[in-house]
Design an enzyme around this catalytic site. Structure first.
Site: not given
Ligand code: AGP
Length: 616
Positions: A2, A27, A74, A100-101, A489, A493, A496, A512, A611
């Site tokens: 958050c 966030r 969040w 936050n937590g 990767e 992308k 998400e 396979h 994020k």
């Molecule tokens: C990647 O696009 C995502 N936002 C997510 O997988 C992110 O890489 C992951 O949560 C790790 O975050 P960090 O690098 O801040 O630890």
């Protein structure tokens, strides 16, 4: 995760906080609210939805006052509803809190408080903490003072199991705001006649660049003109005032439609920043002072364990290939959420790296602590200076990528891969790499930013290809060796931000089982640069074409033969195998970005995501 911002000073608090919440919306953005000390009472305004929904909610009646706390959420406990939005107040209504937590033992605490006739209005763990502070505060009958509130917060936090970054107000104490942190970031912003609390500096950098990054178990009392930092156990705590190293403009969109596109375009600069001052031409190696390790200590390393989550784990996977190929040291990647619970056998000369853009990912933090518990040195590769991982690690390398606001990681990935390359070069030059080998690697690294610029110039063409495939039901990404992690990767992308099901695999895995998914509706994206396995990738492409699967290829300039067998081809400049991930990921970032835009998705704030995942 958050976002929190608190203000205490001489200006109206509400507009400052709403503007700050906008900077923190990445966030978490499922509900938002604020509390202002107004006319001797706490005025709370909160609602589910985004910041703009809160602004509409405020339009009718914004509370007036010069101190306040605010929050964008969040959800971790309880759905995104008006009641579950922060701030929360205690049973008296005189104490307000944003959090936050995660309070892991919130249910047992709630039971105790309900037995004392406390009435709760939400499903959240945070409201329990607000009531706990009120319970501790009103146990006493002495006058309302800062000390009394500090003691109540301290006593309440001692009950808590879990993580917190909080800001607390009391209606009878207009000149004080209390903050505290454990496991969730909290920074104090020092202004002139005003002070701030925030989850990160992007919310306050417009007002001040002087910041104190609180440590775990710190408490802080701030007023308009003063502050004091304490430790949870009571005494004064050490602190240092840092100067924030980026401007508000850097954290702004500066004309791009989305932060993600801005950050994709920043990569020539951010990759350069990752190596700036770290290349020694005369010694033909990299210079990574932050490792805090002597050459002799580095020389003894006989195994490297890399850990991270999501995109960071994919950068670590590229690092595994780099370290083994350039430095000939066994390396392995362990996903942090697994490593923290695994009893991984390691020996004395194992070195660990924790990769994390935010430096706050709870699983990566826990994996790092587990490595340290076993007596290993754990080095952090982070972007956020003074983040928890950066500060608790035994050293490391900052990415210097500047703020990455888009939820989908882009420039942080290429910065991490760049640093992995520097590390592999350093270790390689301590083993078998000659000065001439080192010089070649340095020259090739220095050429990468311009090569990224060349790829970015193809954006319009990549956009056209993306629009052609935007309505695919699923997508397969395939690559080999250094580009096998790029397949994963690129798939992440796509998933998400466009919500299209996508998966990434080593190309040879097709036969396979994966090839069962090939169909005219399921395009395959092959990452097939001109490297040692190019011909093998071509064979895989043929297999897919034989089953009428559409194929998009990312390949090296000059490999025009792929135009004969592929439906679409995107070219990258020539480069050595080991640097190709820094280039092949660029068109794939743009590819997923343009598909998401074409589908009308919220590119910077994708559904269900945040994020940085600071809760388990
Ligand atoms: C990647 O696009 C995502 N936002 C997510 O997988 C992110 O890489 C992951 O949560 C790790 O975050 P960090 O690098 O801040 O630890």
């Amino acid at each position: 995760m958050c976002g929190i911002i608190g203000y205490i000073g001489k200006r109206e608090a509400a507009p400052i906080m709403v503007e700050g919440l906008r900077k923190l919306e990445y966030r978490g953005y499922d509900s938002a609210g604020l509390a202002v000390l107004s006319g001797g009472r706490i005025a709370v305004r909160k609602c589910s939805g985004r910041i703009q929904d809160l602004q509409s909610h405020l339009a009718e009646n914004t509370p007036s006052g010069v101190s306040g706390i605010s929050h964008t959420r969040w959800a971790t406990h309880g759905p995104a509803t008006d009641n579950n939005a922060h701030p929360h107040t205690d049973h008296s209504g005189n104490i307000a809190l944003v959090h936050n937590g995660v309070i892991e033992n919130y249910q047992s605490l709630r039971d105790v408080l309900e037995a004392q006739d406390h009435v709760f209005h939400s499903d959240t763990d945070s409201e329990v903490l607000a009531h706990l502070i009120g319970y501790e505060y009103y146990k006493k009958t002495e006058p309302d003072t800062q000390e009394r509130l500090l003691d109540a917060v301290r006593a309440a936090l001692r009950w808590v199991k879990g993580t917190y970054g909080i800001a607390v107000l009391h209606a009878e104490l207009p000149n004080v705001m209390i903050g505290a942190r454990l496991g969730s970031p909290l920074v104090v912003g020092l202004g002139k006649g005003e002070n701030f609390l925030a989850s990160d500096v992007s919310a306050i950098v417009r007002h001040t660049r002087d910041a104190i990054y609180l440590n775990d178990y710190d408490l802080v009392a701030i007023g308009p003109n003063d502050f004091d930092v304490y430790s949870l156990d009571g005494g004064a705590a050490q602190f240092e005032v840092s100067v924030v190293d980026f401007s508000e403009e850097q954290a702004e969109l500066t004309g791009y439609p989305h932060y993600m596109l801005k950050e994709i375009y920043e990569q020539p600069e951010s990759v350069l920043n990752a190596m700036r001052g770290r290349l020694s031409i005369e010694e033909s190696t990299a210079v990574l002072g932050g490792l805090n390790m002597t050459a002799q200590e580095l020389r003894t390393i006989d195994r490297i364990v890399l850990t991270g989550c999501g995109t960071a784990s994919h950068a670590a996977m590229v690092g595994e290939y780099l370290i083994e190929s350039l430095a000939r040291i066994p390396a392995e990647v362990e996903i942090s959420s697994e490593l923290r619970y695994r009893n991984l056998p390691t020996d004395r000369d194992t070195l660990m790296f924790a990769l994390s853009q935010s430096g706050e990912t709870i699983d990566t933090l826990a994996a790092m602590r587990e490595g340290q518990r076993k007596g290993h040195r754990v080095l952090g590769i982070c972007n956020n200076v003074a983040s928890t991982i950066a500060r608790e690690s035994d050293g490391g390398v900052y990415m210097h990528a500047g703020p990455e606001i888009g939820v989908a990681a882009t420039k942080s990935f290429t910065s991490q891969v760049t640093i992995m390359t520097l590390l592999a070069l350093t270790l390689g030059r301590m083993n078998h790499l000659s000065a001439s080998d080192g010089k070649t690697i340095i020259d090739e690294l220095k050429a990468v930013p311009e090569k990224i610029r060349t790829i970015l110039k193809q954006d319009a063409q990549i956009k056209k290809i993306a629009q052609k495939y935007a309505r695919s039901k699923g997508m397969l990404f395939l690559g080999r060796q250094f580009n096998a992690p790029i397949a994963q990767e690129a798939a992440l992308k796509m998933k998400e931000i466009s919500y299209i099901y996508a998966s990434g695999h080593p190309s040879a895995e097709l036969k396979h089982g994966i090839i069962a998914l090939v169909s005219p509706e399921t395009p395959c994206v092959f990452i097939a640069p001109d490297d040692s396995v190019f011909e093998k990738n071509v064979s895989n492409i043929e297999e897919v074409k034989a089953r009428r699967g559409p194929v998009i290829a990312i390949t090296t300039e000059g490999k025009t033969e792929l135009e004969r067998i592929c439906d679409d081809v995107i070219y990258i400049p020539k480069c050595p195998d080991y640097l190709s991930p820094l280039l092949t990921i660029i068109p794939l970032q743009l590819f997923s970005y343009h598909i998401a835009v074409e589908l009308g998705c919220d590119v910077d704030k994708p559904r269900n995501l945040a994020k940085s995942v600071t809760v388990e």
